[in-house]
Design a protein around this motif. Sequence first.
Motif, PDB file in Angstrom:
ATOM      1  N   PHE A   1     134.455 117.861  56.379  1.00 27.12           N
ATOM      2  CA  PHE A   1     134.063 116.540  55.889  1.00 27.12           C
ATOM      3  C   PHE A   1     132.440 116.349  55.843  1.00 27.12           C
ATOM      4  O   PHE A   1     132.080 115.301  56.209  1.00 27.12           O
ATOM      5  N   ASP A   2     131.899 117.419  55.682  1.00 28.08           N
ATOM      6  CA  ASP A   2     130.378 117.361  55.579  1.00 28.08           C
ATOM      7  C   ASP A   2     129.820 117.025  54.260  1.00 28.08           C
ATOM      8  O   ASP A   2     129.117 117.706  53.791  1.00 28.08           O
ATOM      9  N   ASP A   3     130.595 115.923  53.684  1.00 27.81           N
ATOM     10  CA  ASP A   3     130.124 115.562  52.329  1.00 27.81           C
ATOM     11  C   ASP A   3     130.334 113.995  52.122  1.00 27.81           C
ATOM     12  O   ASP A   3     130.416 113.407  52.676  1.00 27.81           O
ATOM     13  N   LEU A   4     130.350 113.568  50.902  1.00 27.40           N
ATOM     14  CA  LEU A   4     130.441 112.242  50.394  1.00 27.40           C
ATOM     15  C   LEU A   4     131.833 111.593  50.885  1.00 27.40           C
ATOM     16  O   LEU A   4     131.972 110.508  51.379  1.00 27.40           O
ATOM     17  N   SER A   5     132.856 112.558  50.829  1.00 24.50           N
ATOM     18  CA  SER A   5     134.175 112.129  51.495  1.00 24.50           C
ATOM     19  C   SER A   5     134.092 111.732  52.843  1.00 24.50           C
ATOM     20  O   SER A   5     134.640 110.988  53.353  1.00 24.50           O
ATOM     21  N   GLY A   6     133.384 112.836  53.665  1.00 23.07           N
ATOM     22  CA  GLY A   6     133.319 112.555  55.001  1.00 23.07           C
ATOM     23  C   GLY A   6     132.468 111.410  55.286  1.00 23.07           C
ATOM     24  O   GLY A   6     132.918 110.576  56.380  1.00 23.07           O
ATOM     25  N   GLU A   7     131.556 111.146  54.566  1.00 21.52           N
ATOM     26  CA  GLU A   7     130.771 109.821  54.726  1.00 21.52           C
ATOM     27  C   GLU A   7     131.403 108.702  54.830  1.00 21.52           C
ATOM     28  O   GLU A   7     131.528 107.659  55.694  1.00 21.52           O
TER      29      GLU A   7
ATOM     30  N   LYS B   1     133.217 123.643  49.113  1.00 21.06           N
ATOM     31  CA  LYS B   1     132.030 123.388  50.059  1.00 21.06           C
ATOM     32  C   LYS B   1     132.092 123.405  51.717  1.00 21.06           C
ATOM     33  O   LYS B   1     131.441 123.837  52.259  1.00 21.06           O
ATOM     34  N   THR B   2     133.335 123.005  51.825  1.00 27.28           N
ATOM     35  CA  THR B   2     133.632 123.235  53.446  1.00 27.28           C
ATOM     36  C   THR B   2     133.529 124.385  53.958  1.00 27.28           C
ATOM     37  O   THR B   2     133.183 124.642  54.769  1.00 27.28           O
TER      38      THR B   2
ATOM     39  N   ASP C   1     132.038 127.036  52.439  1.00 31.33           N
ATOM     40  CA  ASP C   1     130.563 127.517  52.529  1.00 31.33           C
ATOM     41  C   ASP C   1     129.862 127.122  53.823  1.00 31.33           C
ATOM     42  O   ASP C   1     129.104 127.828  54.256  1.00 31.33           O
ATOM     43  N   ILE C   2     130.055 125.750  54.023  1.00 29.09           N
ATOM     44  CA  ILE C   2     129.307 125.098  55.160  1.00 29.09           C
ATOM     45  C   ILE C   2     130.122 125.668  56.600  1.00 29.09           C
ATOM     46  O   ILE C   2     129.106 125.604  57.398  1.00 29.09           O
TER      47      ILE C   2
ATOM     48  N   SER D   1     137.597 110.786  48.893  1.00 25.67           N
ATOM     49  CA  SER D   1     136.579 111.331  47.909  1.00 25.67           C
ATOM     50  C   SER D   1     136.072 110.254  46.930  1.00 25.67           C
ATOM     51  O   SER D   1     137.043 109.401  46.545  1.00 25.67           O
TER      52      SER D   1
END
Length: 207
Positions: free
Chosen positions: A56-62, A48-49, A51-52, A173
Amino acid sequence: MADAFITLKQDILRCQHCADVLPYPPKPILQIHPDARLLIAGQAPGQKTHDIGRPFDDLSGERLRDWLGLSADEFYDEQQVAIVPMGFCFPGNSVHKSGPSAGKKSGDLPPRPECAGKWREAVLSQLTNIELTIILGAYAQTYHLGQSGSVTEQVRQWRYWLEQGKLVLPHPSPRNNRWLKQNPWFEAEVLPELKSRVNALRQSSSS
């Protein structure tokens, strides 16, 4: 120093060293600036990282930003936070070789070892203002602590490591929800101190 940093960053972003062994064309992902005081040392970008194009632009990052007490704007401010994984490119997925799951993905491969050997010392030599290093994952532990060990063992030694400007965290995560429930001392003892340290860094960098 500024010219050396700019040249280094450009060279990293253009790196093709592992092109023959990566599943996709190289796409180094990191966040660096000589003024940063907080360093996030992780493993390698996931799918995902990759692709983006942003770590950390995901739930782990939040969750990680919540642990640190930082907003997204603060976290992605390269003059405050450096994000330097052990491998800058997505290494690909491992695959089950046998059994009913044969041929299916079983997680990400380890960071490519060539990356740290080629770039890491050069990058860290430019990050001369780092006061706190957050360590996520076994490969980052081995590199930054000079030793490996279970996540629980290393996190329990948080006072010792914090005195040296380092702190091992479990990966943020959602897959670690069970670990967090089994180790409530982490949220009760470690996170308040972590947020206090990070806030102090933020205040000093803005003064």
